[in-house]
Design a protein around this motif. Sequence first.
Motif, mmCIF file in Angstrom:
data_model
loop_
_atom_site.group_PDB
_atom_site.id
_atom_site.type_symbol
_atom_site.label_atom_id
_atom_site.label_comp_id
_atom_site.label_asym_id
_atom_site.label_seq_id
_atom_site.Cartn_x
_atom_site.Cartn_y
_atom_site.Cartn_z
ATOM 1 N N ALA A 205 37.889 -12.507 78.706
ATOM 2 C CA ALA A 205 38.121 -12.984 77.341
ATOM 3 C C ALA A 205 39.577 -12.802 76.926
ATOM 4 N N LEU A 206 40.140 -11.621 77.193
ATOM 5 C CA LEU A 206 41.510 -11.353 76.760
ATOM 6 C C LEU A 206 42.532 -12.145 77.560
ATOM 7 N N ALA A 207 42.295 -12.299 78.867
ATOM 8 C CA ALA A 207 43.271 -12.993 79.714
ATOM 9 C C ALA A 207 43.209 -14.504 79.528
ATOM 10 N N VAL A 208 42.035 -15.087 79.757
ATOM 11 C CA VAL A 208 41.914 -16.545 79.653
ATOM 12 C C VAL A 208 42.039 -16.987 78.200
ATOM 13 N N GLY A 209 41.382 -16.252 77.295
ATOM 14 C CA GLY A 209 41.528 -16.582 75.880
ATOM 15 C C GLY A 209 42.956 -16.421 75.405
ATOM 16 N N GLY A 210 43.632 -15.380 75.900
ATOM 17 C CA GLY A 210 45.022 -15.161 75.507
ATOM 18 C C GLY A 210 45.944 -16.256 75.989
ATOM 19 N N TRP A 211 45.813 -16.648 77.264
ATOM 20 C CA TRP A 211 46.664 -17.720 77.786
ATOM 21 C C TRP A 211 46.429 -19.030 77.046
ATOM 22 N N CYS A 212 45.172 -19.343 76.796
ATOM 23 C CA CYS A 212 44.878 -20.607 76.114
ATOM 24 C C CYS A 212 45.429 -20.609 74.695
ATOM 25 N N TYR A 213 45.371 -19.467 74.025
ATOM 26 C CA TYR A 213 45.885 -19.415 72.653
ATOM 27 C C TYR A 213 47.401 -19.585 72.610
ATOM 28 N N VAL A 214 48.119 -18.759 73.377
ATOM 29 C CA VAL A 214 49.578 -18.821 73.287
ATOM 30 C C VAL A 214 50.109 -20.170 73.770
ATOM 31 N N CYS A 215 49.444 -20.764 74.757
ATOM 32 C CA CYS A 215 49.913 -22.056 75.255
ATOM 33 C C CYS A 215 49.539 -23.197 74.318
ATOM 34 N N ALA A 216 48.449 -23.045 73.588
ATOM 35 C CA ALA A 216 48.051 -24.086 72.639
ATOM 36 C C ALA A 216 49.032 -24.201 71.488
ATOM 37 N N ILE A 217 49.653 -23.082 71.104
ATOM 38 C CA ILE A 217 50.561 -23.109 69.955
ATOM 39 C C ILE A 217 52.026 -23.160 70.362
ATOM 40 N N GLU A 218 52.325 -23.123 71.669
ATOM 41 C CA GLU A 218 53.714 -23.067 72.115
ATOM 42 C C GLU A 218 54.390 -24.432 72.179
ATOM 43 N N LEU A 219 53.677 -25.503 71.869
ATOM 44 C CA LEU A 219 54.294 -26.826 71.900
ATOM 45 C C LEU A 219 55.386 -26.906 70.840
ATOM 46 N N PRO A 220 56.522 -27.501 71.160
ATOM 47 C CA PRO A 220 57.641 -27.527 70.220
ATOM 48 C C PRO A 220 57.343 -28.392 69.006
ATOM 49 N N SER A 221 57.855 -27.975 67.867
ATOM 50 C CA SER A 221 57.715 -28.745 66.630
ATOM 51 C C SER A 221 58.411 -30.100 66.793
ATOM 52 N N PRO A 222 57.842 -31.187 66.267
ATOM 53 C CA PRO A 222 56.677 -31.264 65.377
ATOM 54 C C PRO A 222 55.358 -31.516 66.100
ATOM 55 N N THR A 223 55.299 -31.261 67.419
ATOM 56 C CA THR A 223 54.062 -31.478 68.156
ATOM 57 C C THR A 223 52.975 -30.544 67.639
ATOM 58 N N PRO A 224 51.802 -31.058 67.274
ATOM 59 C CA PRO A 224 50.734 -30.193 66.765
ATOM 60 C C PRO A 224 50.159 -29.327 67.875
ATOM 61 N N PRO A 225 49.511 -28.228 67.524
ATOM 62 C CA PRO A 225 48.896 -27.362 68.540
ATOM 63 C C PRO A 225 47.873 -28.128 69.379
ATOM 64 N N LEU A 226 47.745 -27.736 70.617
ATOM 65 C CA LEU A 226 46.786 -28.365 71.523
ATOM 66 C C LEU A 226 45.430 -27.691 71.309
ATOM 67 N N VAL A 227 44.729 -28.144 70.275
ATOM 68 C CA VAL A 227 43.498 -27.486 69.837
ATOM 69 C C VAL A 227 42.453 -27.452 70.945
ATOM 70 N N ALA A 228 42.378 -28.501 71.744
ATOM 71 C CA ALA A 228 41.356 -28.564 72.791
ATOM 72 C C ALA A 228 41.445 -27.379 73.740
ATOM 73 N N LEU A 229 42.652 -26.875 73.961
ATOM 74 C CA LEU A 229 42.839 -25.763 74.889
ATOM 75 C C LEU A 229 42.132 -24.504 74.397
ATOM 76 N N LEU A 230 41.987 -24.369 73.091
ATOM 77 C CA LEU A 230 41.345 -23.185 72.529
ATOM 78 C C LEU A 230 39.858 -23.119 72.860
ATOM 79 N N PHE A 231 39.258 -24.255 73.185
ATOM 80 C CA PHE A 231 37.826 -24.298 73.450
ATOM 81 C C PHE A 231 37.484 -24.104 74.929
ATOM 82 N N VAL A 232 38.476 -24.149 75.797
ATOM 83 C CA VAL A 232 38.211 -24.034 77.236
ATOM 84 C C VAL A 232 37.528 -22.720 77.606
#
Length: 294
Positions: A205-232
């Motif tokens: 949970a901490l590793a896979v959930g952590g990677w998906c979270y930080v990578c979902a929000i790391e897209l440069p502005s104004p690109t919106p977060p990659l919400v789908a990644l949070l559900f993987v």
Amino acid sequence: MFSSEFLLKGVAAPFLTAFATILLSSRLFSGRRGMAAAGFAIAQALGAGWLLWGQDVWLPSRNLHWVPWCAVGGALLGPVLVAGGLARFERWLLAAFAALATAALLVPTWPDLWPSRTVSMMSFTAALTVLARGVDGVGRRNPPRLVSLSMAATALVAAMLIAACVSLKLGESALVTAAALAGSAAAVLIRPDETAVRGLALPYALAVGGWCYVCAIELPSPTPPLVALLFVPLAPLMLALVAAGPLANRSLTTRWIAGLLLVAGYLVGVGAWAWTSTETSDDEYGYSMSYNAD
């Protein structure tokens, strides 16, 4: 796509380390000792992958640099979470504490973060807690081989999506975690052990959930977060459908087939959602796990 050096040091090393350690410990220990050995194996495998790959994990300078630390911490704490002698609410409290510590390290302090950091930390903590306890629950009610395979497959899909949709470098970082979980799954295929698989719920949970979270929000502005990644990371929870309802009374083979189809179908659906949510399929953002980067 991935260099031969990375495949050797960042994939083969953690895979073989986790595989050998869990396989050996399953012959020597059982019960609570088996759970502790599984957690130690994941921590050891992650450490081997990161150190051999040449990443300086000792001096994190950004929120995403803390993910390996959270993964190792979860691997060491995971066996305690499912050990005997704890009441249900104590297990939930312990999981929530680990999730809160992870959220405090991974949720960035950006002034324009939306939702606010407080709201993001609360929601991320709740999500990680439910994920860890949910995976532990399916680990109690499903064959150990099936659960371990679902965790490894989900981690692999998450790493591939990160590499394809966000950054190749971050995808490599997530793949180290996937390799460690894959090594664990390979060992469980040979010597299935429910206690060992349950001990992997929190680090997963901490590793896979952590990677998906930080990578979902790391897209440069104004690109919106990659919400789908949070559900993987939720894919293994699909196995709850196998352990409940009419499928619970079916044969083991039927439950295996149903579980594989449910997890695979979920991953295909979420993967397609993530892929269609972005037009980026290379490393144009240039993110790096280098701790000397600005």
